[in-house]
Design a protein around this motif. Structure first.
Motif, mmCIF file in Angstrom:
data_model
loop_
_atom_site.group_PDB
_atom_site.id
_atom_site.type_symbol
_atom_site.label_atom_id
_atom_site.label_comp_id
_atom_site.label_asym_id
_atom_site.label_seq_id
_atom_site.Cartn_x
_atom_site.Cartn_y
_atom_site.Cartn_z
ATOM 1 N N VAL A 9 0.839 -1.201 0.000
ATOM 2 C CA VAL A 9 0.000 0.000 0.000
ATOM 3 C C VAL A 9 0.873 1.250 0.000
ATOM 4 N N GLU A 10 1.895 1.283 0.847
ATOM 5 C CA GLU A 10 2.799 2.433 0.896
ATOM 6 C C GLU A 10 3.516 2.619 -0.437
ATOM 7 N N TRP A 11 3.952 1.509 -1.043
ATOM 8 C CA TRP A 11 4.668 1.569 -2.315
ATOM 9 C C TRP A 11 3.750 2.096 -3.423
ATOM 10 N N VAL A 12 2.534 1.585 -3.478
ATOM 11 C CA VAL A 12 1.574 2.054 -4.490
ATOM 12 C C VAL A 12 1.233 3.521 -4.247
ATOM 13 N N GLU A 13 1.027 3.880 -2.981
ATOM 14 C CA GLU A 13 0.726 5.275 -2.630
ATOM 15 C C GLU A 13 1.842 6.200 -3.128
ATOM 16 N N PHE A 14 3.085 5.794 -2.906
ATOM 17 C CA PHE A 14 4.233 6.596 -3.321
ATOM 18 C C PHE A 14 4.370 6.653 -4.847
ATOM 19 N N ASN A 15 3.997 5.564 -5.540
ATOM 20 C CA ASN A 15 4.239 5.453 -6.981
ATOM 21 C C ASN A 15 2.978 5.519 -7.841
ATOM 22 N N TYR A 16 1.852 5.917 -7.277
ATOM 23 C CA TYR A 16 0.602 5.818 -8.024
ATOM 24 C C TYR A 16 0.636 6.598 -9.338
ATOM 25 N N CYS A 59 10.547 -8.982 -5.809
ATOM 26 C CA CYS A 59 10.013 -9.572 -4.577
ATOM 27 C C CYS A 59 10.310 -8.723 -3.345
ATOM 28 N N THR A 60 11.003 -7.617 -3.542
ATOM 29 C CA THR A 60 11.287 -6.701 -2.436
ATOM 30 C C THR A 60 10.955 -5.282 -2.881
ATOM 31 N N ARG A 61 10.737 -4.448 -1.907
ATOM 32 C CA ARG A 61 10.409 -3.055 -2.208
ATOM 33 C C ARG A 61 11.576 -2.352 -2.922
ATOM 34 N N SER A 62 12.789 -2.681 -2.537
ATOM 35 C CA SER A 62 13.953 -2.070 -3.191
ATOM 36 C C SER A 62 14.000 -2.431 -4.678
ATOM 37 N N THR A 63 13.776 -3.703 -4.974
ATOM 38 C CA THR A 63 13.789 -4.137 -6.369
ATOM 39 C C THR A 63 12.649 -3.471 -7.137
ATOM 40 N N ALA A 64 11.474 -3.404 -6.521
ATOM 41 C CA ALA A 64 10.335 -2.745 -7.172
ATOM 42 C C ALA A 64 10.655 -1.278 -7.457
ATOM 43 N N ASP A 65 11.342 -0.610 -6.531
ATOM 44 C CA ASP A 65 11.751 0.781 -6.752
ATOM 45 C C ASP A 65 12.680 0.898 -7.955
ATOM 46 N N ILE A 122 10.566 0.283 -11.264
ATOM 47 C CA ILE A 122 9.668 1.374 -11.647
ATOM 48 C C ILE A 122 10.421 2.659 -11.985
ATOM 49 N N SER A 123 11.661 2.783 -11.524
ATOM 50 C CA SER A 123 12.434 3.989 -11.825
ATOM 51 C C SER A 123 13.342 3.818 -13.048
ATOM 52 N N SER A 124 13.389 2.625 -13.614
ATOM 53 C CA SER A 124 14.200 2.393 -14.814
ATOM 54 C C SER A 124 13.603 3.120 -16.019
ATOM 55 N N HIS A 125 14.449 3.639 -16.880
ATOM 56 C CA HIS A 125 13.946 4.281 -18.100
ATOM 57 C C HIS A 125 13.205 3.273 -18.974
ATOM 58 N N LEU A 126 13.494 1.992 -18.844
ATOM 59 C CA LEU A 126 12.814 0.966 -19.625
ATOM 60 C C LEU A 126 11.351 0.804 -19.208
ATOM 61 N N PHE A 127 11.021 1.230 -18.004
ATOM 62 C CA PHE A 127 9.649 1.119 -17.510
ATOM 63 C C PHE A 127 8.681 1.926 -18.368
ATOM 64 N N GLU A 128 9.138 3.030 -18.912
ATOM 65 C CA GLU A 128 8.274 3.928 -19.695
ATOM 66 C C GLU A 128 8.443 3.758 -21.203
ATOM 67 N N GLU A 129 9.155 2.728 -21.625
ATOM 68 C CA GLU A 129 9.418 2.544 -23.052
ATOM 69 C C GLU A 129 8.932 1.182 -23.520
ATOM 70 N N ASP A 130 8.800 1.051 -24.851
ATOM 71 C CA ASP A 130 8.623 -0.282 -25.409
ATOM 72 C C ASP A 130 9.894 -1.062 -25.101
ATOM 73 N N TYR A 131 9.761 -2.337 -24.865
ATOM 74 C CA TYR A 131 10.921 -3.166 -24.532
ATOM 75 C C TYR A 131 10.671 -4.563 -25.071
ATOM 76 N N GLU A 132 11.664 -5.107 -25.720
ATOM 77 C CA GLU A 132 11.546 -6.459 -26.263
ATOM 78 C C GLU A 132 12.461 -7.387 -25.469
ATOM 79 N N PRO A 133 11.885 -8.139 -24.521
ATOM 80 C CA PRO A 133 12.731 -9.049 -23.743
ATOM 81 C C PRO A 133 13.237 -10.192 -24.620
ATOM 82 N N VAL A 134 14.379 -10.697 -24.262
ATOM 83 C CA VAL A 134 14.924 -11.849 -24.973
ATOM 84 C C VAL A 134 14.028 -13.043 -24.648
ATOM 85 N N THR A 135 13.585 -13.712 -25.686
ATOM 86 C CA THR A 135 12.741 -14.880 -25.445
ATOM 87 C C THR A 135 13.587 -16.140 -25.520
#
Length: 151
Positions: free
Chosen positions: A20-27, A118-124, A127-140
């Motif tokens: 909840v705190e993480w979503v509140e901070f990053n909504y 799986c941790t708040r640090s990793t989630a931070d 969500i703060s990576s420039h890739l979060f806001e871009e198209d991204y093609e993961p290696v399949t």
């Protein structure tokens, strides 16, 4: 993976406050994306959006509670390519009756190369990576050899 991501949100009971705190901070960063949550986590995330962005709250997809099948529903969405990122705040100090479901989600994220935090640090960091806001093609990973093996 398109610019607008499908993000799974899951939290064990002891970590729901963190979610909840993480979503509140990053909504604001989460608003443009499609949010898919298991049971109670979904209700709590919805409450955050009702306070902050009421129009977005109704867009949140709520699955069943994790132990009642929500983890399997999330796993199915991962396997079918409908989840790009899984934010799963795991409580490592409490035995979970549905631990095998949790391990299955982690495994599916590995199989399908889905981002998992799986941790708040990793989630931070995610969500703060420039890739979060871009198209991204993961290696399949090509599983042709596995699928065509002789048994």
């Amino acid at each position: 993976m398109k610019k607008i991501k499908s993000i799974g949100l899951v939290a064990h009971d002891a970590r729901k406050r963190d979610m909840v705190e993480w979503v509140e901070f990053n909504y604001k960063r989460l608003m443009p994306h499609k949010l898919i949550c298991t049971g109670t986590t979904g209700r709590l995330v919805e409450e955050v959006f009702l306070r902050r962005e009421p129009d977005k709250a109704s867009d949140i997809i709520k699955l069943k509670s994790g132990p009642l099948g929500g983890d399997q529903q999330m796993g199915s969405l991962i396997a079918s390519g409908h989840v790009d990122i899984l934010i799963f705040f795991i409580d490592p100090m409490t035995t979970q009756p549905h631990d095998v479901d949790i391990k299955a989600l982690e495994r599916l994220c590995s199989v399908y190369n889905v981002v998992i935090a799986c941790t708040r640090s990793t989630a931070d960091f995610v969500i703060s990576s420039h890739l979060f806001e871009e198209d991204y093609e993961p290696v399949t990973i090509d599983y042709t050899n596995y699928l065509t093996r002789n048994v």
